[in-house]
Scaffold this motif. Structure first.
Motif, mmCIF file in Angstrom:
data_model
loop_
_atom_site.group_PDB
_atom_site.id
_atom_site.type_symbol
_atom_site.label_atom_id
_atom_site.label_comp_id
_atom_site.label_asym_id
_atom_site.label_seq_id
_atom_site.Cartn_x
_atom_site.Cartn_y
_atom_site.Cartn_z
ATOM 1 N N VAL A 193 -87.090 4.523 51.242
ATOM 2 C CA VAL A 193 -87.524 4.394 52.619
ATOM 3 C C VAL A 193 -88.580 3.296 52.594
ATOM 4 O O VAL A 193 -89.352 3.180 51.636
ATOM 5 N N GLU A 194 -88.572 2.483 53.636
ATOM 6 C CA GLU A 194 -89.477 1.342 53.701
ATOM 7 C C GLU A 194 -90.304 1.483 54.973
ATOM 8 O O GLU A 194 -89.769 1.444 56.073
ATOM 9 N N LEU A 195 -91.593 1.690 54.789
ATOM 10 C CA LEU A 195 -92.501 1.945 55.903
ATOM 11 C C LEU A 195 -93.331 0.699 56.189
ATOM 12 O O LEU A 195 -93.879 0.093 55.258
ATOM 13 N N LEU A 196 -93.414 0.341 57.462
ATOM 14 C CA LEU A 196 -94.207 -0.812 57.842
ATOM 15 C C LEU A 196 -95.660 -0.366 57.965
ATOM 16 O O LEU A 196 -95.978 0.585 58.674
ATOM 17 N N HIS B 211 -75.789 -8.209 60.849
ATOM 18 C CA HIS B 211 -76.627 -9.155 60.101
ATOM 19 C C HIS B 211 -77.913 -8.482 59.621
ATOM 20 O O HIS B 211 -78.548 -7.736 60.366
ATOM 21 N N LEU B 212 -78.298 -8.748 58.380
ATOM 22 C CA LEU B 212 -79.590 -8.308 57.859
ATOM 23 C C LEU B 212 -80.533 -9.501 57.926
ATOM 24 O O LEU B 212 -80.342 -10.493 57.229
ATOM 25 N N ALA B 213 -81.538 -9.409 58.764
ATOM 26 C CA ALA B 213 -82.517 -10.485 58.897
ATOM 27 C C ALA B 213 -83.494 -10.444 57.738
ATOM 28 O O ALA B 213 -83.791 -9.376 57.201
ATOM 29 N N GLU B 214 -83.976 -11.602 57.363
ATOM 30 C CA GLU B 214 -85.021 -11.733 56.339
ATOM 31 C C GLU B 214 -86.345 -11.893 57.086
ATOM 32 O O GLU B 214 -86.750 -13.008 57.423
ATOM 33 N N GLY C 248 -95.516 -13.399 51.393
ATOM 34 C CA GLY C 248 -94.561 -14.021 50.490
ATOM 35 C C GLY C 248 -93.290 -13.215 50.296
ATOM 36 O O GLY C 248 -92.298 -13.737 49.796
ATOM 37 N N GLY C 249 -93.298 -11.946 50.688
ATOM 38 C CA GLY C 249 -92.112 -11.109 50.569
ATOM 39 C C GLY C 249 -91.338 -11.079 51.872
ATOM 40 O O GLY C 249 -91.755 -11.657 52.880
ATOM 41 N N THR C 250 -90.200 -10.417 51.845
ATOM 42 C CA THR C 250 -89.392 -10.261 53.058
ATOM 43 C C THR C 250 -88.896 -8.828 53.171
ATOM 44 O O THR C 250 -88.804 -8.105 52.179
ATOM 45 N N LEU C 251 -88.564 -8.464 54.397
ATOM 46 C CA LEU C 251 -87.925 -7.190 54.695
ATOM 47 C C LEU C 251 -86.528 -7.511 55.190
ATOM 48 O O LEU C 251 -86.371 -8.210 56.188
ATOM 49 N N ARG C 252 -85.508 -7.056 54.476
ATOM 50 C CA ARG C 252 -84.117 -7.254 54.913
ATOM 51 C C ARG C 252 -83.758 -6.077 55.802
ATOM 52 O O ARG C 252 -83.678 -4.949 55.334
ATOM 53 N N CYS C 253 -83.561 -6.372 57.092
ATOM 54 C CA CYS C 253 -83.345 -5.276 58.023
ATOM 55 C C CYS C 253 -82.327 -5.620 59.100
ATOM 56 O O CYS C 253 -82.181 -6.770 59.489
#
Length: 165
Positions: free
Chosen positions: A94-97, A48-51, A118-123
Motif C-alpha cells: 500500500v502506498e500512502l501519500l 495509463h499509469l502516470a509517473e 527525485g522519485g515517482t508514484l506510478r498511479c
C-alpha cells in the motif's frame, strides 16, 4: 495475512463521485508542468499509469501489505483522517501519500520505504484500476495527506512482529 484490502476498509466516497475524481486527478496532475500532460494521458488511455513526481505536493510511504493493510484497517476504524492510499497488488504494497519532507525524516521500519524528491508514484487516474493498482482512498483534490507519525504508531507493533518481511 491479508493480501487484499479487508471488505470493511473501503474508500469514503463523497456524494459527487465524478467531480471528486476530477478534482483528485487535477490535484495529482498539478505536480507536472504543464498539468495537462497527465490529464491527456489518462483521457487517451484510461489504464495509463502516470509517473507522478514526488517531493512536489507529497512524498510516498510504501508499506508491505502484511503490515500496511491491518494498520489501515485499525486507523479506519479509529476514524483517523487519511490521505490518498494506493494499493499495488503486483508489489503487495500500500502506498500512502504523506507530506513533503517525510522521506528525509522517516526512520525505516521493517516492511516500509519512504520516497520523496527525485522519485515517482506510478498511479492510475482516481476511480480506475490499472495493472493491479487501485486507489483504496483516492485523492480528493483537497491536499489532505496522512500524518506519518500517526501511521508510524500503527505500523510499529506490526513491523516488530512480522518475521516474513
Amino acid at each position: 495475512m491479508h493480501t487484499t484490502a479487508p471488505a470493511s476498509w473501503a474508500p469514503r466516497l463523497p456524494p459527487t463521485h465524478h467531480t471528486w475524481e476530477n478534482h483528485g486527478a487535477q490535484w495529482l496532475a498539478s505536480t507536472m508542468d504543464p498539468p495537462s500532460i497527465i490529464l491527456a494521458e489518462w483521457s487517451d488511455s484510461p489504464d495509463h499509469l502516470a509517473e507522478v513526481p514526488l517531493g512536489v505536493l507529497f512524498d510516498v510511504l510504501r508499506v508491505a501489505d502484511a503490515i500496511g493493510l491491518p494498520a489501515l484497517e485499525e486507523l479506519y476504524q479509529q476514524r483517523v483522517a487519511l490521505g490518498p492510499v494506493l494499493h499495488c497488488q503486483p508489489r503487495q504494497t500500500v502506498e500512502l501519500l504523506v507530506p513533503v519532507g517525510a522521506a528525509e525524516k522517516w526512520d525505516a521500519l521493517r516492511g516500509t520505504v519512504c520516497a520523496g524528491q527525485g522519485g515517482t508514484l506510478r498511479c492510475p487516474a482516481p476511480g480506475t484500476v490499472s495493472r493491479g493498482r487501485t486507489w483504496l482512498q483516492p485523492p480528493s483534490g483537497t491536499g489532505v495527506l496522512t500524518d506519518p507519525e500517526v501511521l508510524r504508531a500503527a505500523l510499529m507493533p506490526r513491523a516488530r512482529r512480522s518475521h516474513h518481511l
